[in-house]
Design a protein around this motif. Sequence first.
Motif, PDB file in Angstrom:
ATOM      1  N   LYS A 163       0.855  -1.190   0.000  1.00 24.08           N
ATOM      2  CA  LYS A 163       0.000   0.000   0.000  1.00 24.08           C
ATOM      3  C   LYS A 163       0.886   1.233   0.000  1.00 24.08           C
ATOM      4  O   LYS A 163       1.951   1.243   0.607  1.00 24.08           O
ATOM      5  CB  LYS A 163      -0.903   0.025   1.239  1.00 24.08           C
ATOM      6  CG  LYS A 163      -1.726  -1.220   1.438  1.00 24.08           C
ATOM      7  CD  LYS A 163      -2.795  -1.326   0.389  1.00 24.08           C
ATOM      8  CE  LYS A 163      -3.658  -2.560   0.674  1.00 24.08           C
ATOM      9  NZ  LYS A 163      -4.499  -2.916  -0.412  1.00 24.08           N
ATOM     10  N   THR A 164       0.436   2.277  -0.655  1.00 22.36           N
ATOM     11  CA  THR A 164       1.205   3.518  -0.754  1.00 22.36           C
ATOM     12  C   THR A 164       0.404   4.670  -0.175  1.00 22.36           C
ATOM     13  O   THR A 164      -0.795   4.779  -0.416  1.00 22.36           O
ATOM     14  CB  THR A 164       1.530   3.825  -2.230  1.00 22.36           C
ATOM     15  OG1 THR A 164       2.239   2.720  -2.781  1.00 22.36           O
ATOM     16  CG2 THR A 164       2.362   5.077  -2.359  1.00 22.36           C
ATOM     17  N   LYS A 165       1.079   5.532   0.588  1.00 19.01           N
ATOM     18  CA  LYS A 165       0.501   6.771   1.112  1.00 19.01           C
ATOM     19  C   LYS A 165       1.407   7.911   0.659  1.00 19.01           C
ATOM     20  O   LYS A 165       2.612   7.883   0.903  1.00 19.01           O
ATOM     21  CB  LYS A 165       0.454   6.772   2.645  1.00 19.01           C
ATOM     22  CG  LYS A 165      -0.553   5.832   3.235  1.00 19.01           C
ATOM     23  CD  LYS A 165      -1.929   6.389   2.997  1.00 19.01           C
ATOM     24  CE  LYS A 165      -2.923   5.820   3.963  1.00 19.01           C
ATOM     25  NZ  LYS A 165      -4.239   6.366   3.748  1.00 19.01           N
ATOM     26  N   GLY A 166       0.829   8.887   0.011  1.00 20.92           N
ATOM     27  CA  GLY A 166       1.613  10.025  -0.470  1.00 20.92           C
ATOM     28  C   GLY A 166       1.660  11.144   0.559  1.00 20.92           C
ATOM     29  O   GLY A 166       0.787  11.284   1.401  1.00 20.92           O
ATOM     30  N   VAL A 167       2.692  11.932   0.496  1.00 23.93           N
ATOM     31  CA  VAL A 167       2.840  13.110   1.355  1.00 23.93           C
ATOM     32  C   VAL A 167       3.079  14.304   0.446  1.00 23.93           C
ATOM     33  O   VAL A 167       3.969  14.268  -0.403  1.00 23.93           O
ATOM     34  CB  VAL A 167       4.023  12.962   2.336  1.00 23.93           C
ATOM     35  CG1 VAL A 167       4.180  14.201   3.192  1.00 23.93           C
ATOM     36  CG2 VAL A 167       3.862  11.730   3.201  1.00 23.93           C
ATOM     37  N   SER A 168       2.276  15.340   0.630  1.00 24.58           N
ATOM     38  CA  SER A 168       2.436  16.559  -0.173  1.00 24.58           C
ATOM     39  C   SER A 168       3.022  17.666   0.687  1.00 24.58           C
ATOM     40  O   SER A 168       2.687  17.788   1.864  1.00 24.58           O
ATOM     41  CB  SER A 168       1.073  17.011  -0.713  1.00 24.58           C
ATOM     42  OG  SER A 168       0.520  16.021  -1.530  1.00 24.58           O
ATOM     43  N   VAL A 218       5.712  23.914  -0.833  1.00 22.87           N
ATOM     44  CA  VAL A 218       7.027  24.508  -0.632  1.00 22.87           C
ATOM     45  C   VAL A 218       7.014  26.031  -0.683  1.00 22.87           C
ATOM     46  O   VAL A 218       8.048  26.665  -0.443  1.00 22.87           O
ATOM     47  CB  VAL A 218       8.066  23.937  -1.619  1.00 22.87           C
ATOM     48  CG1 VAL A 218       8.304  22.461  -1.350  1.00 22.87           C
ATOM     49  CG2 VAL A 218       7.646  24.160  -3.060  1.00 22.87           C
ATOM     50  N   VAL A 219       5.855  26.630  -0.951  1.00 22.12           N
ATOM     51  CA  VAL A 219       5.729  28.084  -0.859  1.00 22.12           C
ATOM     52  C   VAL A 219       5.622  28.496   0.610  1.00 22.12           C
ATOM     53  O   VAL A 219       6.097  29.554   0.997  1.00 22.12           O
ATOM     54  CB  VAL A 219       4.493  28.568  -1.664  1.00 22.12           C
ATOM     55  CG1 VAL A 219       4.254  30.053  -1.473  1.00 22.12           C
ATOM     56  CG2 VAL A 219       4.665  28.239  -3.134  1.00 22.12           C
ATOM     57  N   ASP A 220       5.023  27.628   1.428  1.00 26.88           N
ATOM     58  CA  ASP A 220       4.889  27.864   2.863  1.00 26.88           C
ATOM     59  C   ASP A 220       6.237  27.561   3.535  1.00 26.88           C
ATOM     60  O   ASP A 220       6.758  26.452   3.396  1.00 26.88           O
ATOM     61  CB  ASP A 220       3.792  26.951   3.428  1.00 26.88           C
ATOM     62  CG  ASP A 220       3.646  27.089   4.928  1.00 26.88           C
ATOM     63  OD1 ASP A 220       3.596  28.221   5.426  1.00 26.88           O
ATOM     64  OD2 ASP A 220       3.588  26.045   5.597  1.00 26.88           O
ATOM     65  N   PRO A 221       6.833  28.533   4.233  1.00 24.64           N
ATOM     66  CA  PRO A 221       8.169  28.332   4.819  1.00 24.64           C
ATOM     67  C   PRO A 221       8.251  27.126   5.766  1.00 24.64           C
ATOM     68  O   PRO A 221       9.250  26.399   5.749  1.00 24.64           O
ATOM     69  CB  PRO A 221       8.432  29.637   5.576  1.00 24.64           C
ATOM     70  CG  PRO A 221       7.553  30.645   4.920  1.00 24.64           C
ATOM     71  CD  PRO A 221       6.340  29.897   4.452  1.00 24.64           C
ATOM     72  N   TYR A 222       7.222  26.900   6.576  1.00 22.35           N
ATOM     73  CA  TYR A 222       7.249  25.765   7.510  1.00 22.35           C
ATOM     74  C   TYR A 222       7.275  24.436   6.747  1.00 22.35           C
ATOM     75  O   TYR A 222       8.106  23.560   7.032  1.00 22.35           O
ATOM     76  CB  TYR A 222       6.027  25.826   8.436  1.00 22.35           C
ATOM     77  CG  TYR A 222       5.871  24.593   9.286  1.00 22.35           C
ATOM     78  CD1 TYR A 222       6.739  24.334  10.334  1.00 22.35           C
ATOM     79  CD2 TYR A 222       4.853  23.680   9.030  1.00 22.35           C
ATOM     80  CE1 TYR A 222       6.607  23.195  11.104  1.00 22.35           C
ATOM     81  CE2 TYR A 222       4.716  22.540   9.800  1.00 22.35           C
ATOM     82  CZ  TYR A 222       5.592  22.300  10.837  1.00 22.35           C
ATOM     83  OH  TYR A 222       5.462  21.172  11.600  1.00 22.35           O
ATOM     84  N   GLN A 223       6.398  24.310   5.761  1.00 21.11           N
ATOM     85  CA  GLN A 223       6.354  23.070   4.996  1.00 21.11           C
ATOM     86  C   GLN A 223       7.603  22.888   4.149  1.00 21.11           C
ATOM     87  O   GLN A 223       8.061  21.774   3.906  1.00 21.11           O
ATOM     88  CB  GLN A 223       5.102  23.018   4.117  1.00 21.11           C
ATOM     89  CG  GLN A 223       3.836  22.839   4.913  1.00 21.11           C
ATOM     90  CD  GLN A 223       2.652  22.534   4.031  1.00 21.11           C
ATOM     91  OE1 GLN A 223       2.762  21.794   3.051  1.00 21.11           O
ATOM     92  NE2 GLN A 223       1.510  23.104   4.378  1.00 21.11           N
ATOM     93  N   ARG A 224       8.190  23.988   3.689  1.00 22.01           N
ATOM     94  CA  ARG A 224       9.437  23.908   2.922  1.00 22.01           C
ATOM     95  C   ARG A 224      10.550  23.331   3.784  1.00 22.01           C
ATOM     96  O   ARG A 224      11.318  22.483   3.343  1.00 22.01           O
ATOM     97  CB  ARG A 224       9.857  25.264   2.390  1.00 22.01           C
ATOM     98  CG  ARG A 224      11.135  25.188   1.530  1.00 22.01           C
ATOM     99  CD  ARG A 224      11.620  26.537   1.126  1.00 22.01           C
ATOM    100  NE  ARG A 224      11.694  26.922  -0.238  1.00 22.01           N
ATOM    101  CZ  ARG A 224      11.823  26.189  -1.330  1.00 22.01           C
ATOM    102  NH1 ARG A 224      11.794  24.902  -1.258  1.00 22.01           N
ATOM    103  NH2 ARG A 224      11.931  26.694  -2.514  1.00 22.01           N
ATOM    104  N   ARG A 225      10.610  23.764   5.058  1.00 19.41           N
ATOM    105  CA  ARG A 225      11.625  23.222   5.976  1.00 19.41           C
ATOM    106  C   ARG A 225      11.393  21.729   6.204  1.00 19.41           C
ATOM    107  O   ARG A 225      12.346  20.953   6.253  1.00 19.41           O
ATOM    108  CB  ARG A 225      11.620  23.975   7.304  1.00 19.41           C
ATOM    109  CG  ARG A 225      12.226  25.364   7.210  1.00 19.41           C
ATOM    110  CD  ARG A 225      12.569  25.986   8.566  1.00 19.41           C
ATOM    111  NE  ARG A 225      11.583  25.783   9.613  1.00 19.41           N
ATOM    112  CZ  ARG A 225      10.529  26.571   9.855  1.00 19.41           C
ATOM    113  NH1 ARG A 225      10.316  27.637   9.100  1.00 19.41           N
ATOM    114  NH2 ARG A 225       9.708  26.318  10.837  1.00 19.41           N
ATOM    115  N   LEU A 226      10.133  21.329   6.341  1.00 23.13           N
ATOM    116  CA  LEU A 226       9.833  19.903   6.498  1.00 23.13           C
ATOM    117  C   LEU A 226      10.302  19.121   5.269  1.00 23.13           C
ATOM    118  O   LEU A 226      10.937  18.067   5.385  1.00 23.13           O
ATOM    119  CB  LEU A 226       8.334  19.687   6.693  1.00 23.13           C
ATOM    120  CG  LEU A 226       7.708  20.203   7.981  1.00 23.13           C
ATOM    121  CD1 LEU A 226       6.198  19.984   7.950  1.00 23.13           C
ATOM    122  CD2 LEU A 226       8.317  19.532   9.192  1.00 23.13           C
TER     123      LEU A 226
END
Length: 68
Positions: A6-11, A14-22
């Motif tokens: 089974k596959t689970k994707g993560v999006s 990257v415009v959001d600074p917090y998510q870009r760091r993640l």
Amino acid sequence: MGKDIKTKGVSFNVVDPYQRRLYEHAARHTNFSAYVKSLIQRDMEGGQSAPSVEMKPSFDVKTASEFV
């Protein structure tokens, strides 16, 4: 034997600074799948969790309210 994987994707926005760091942190791991699985295992075992992070909207609330 059917498909047992089974596959689970993560999006990441990257415009959001917090998510870009993640995203940048996750990208340092050569095996992203194994990295995520180790985080899930640690969580299941009640290990040290990540510090709570206040999620801030990636848009201006005032501008968004003008559309309502």
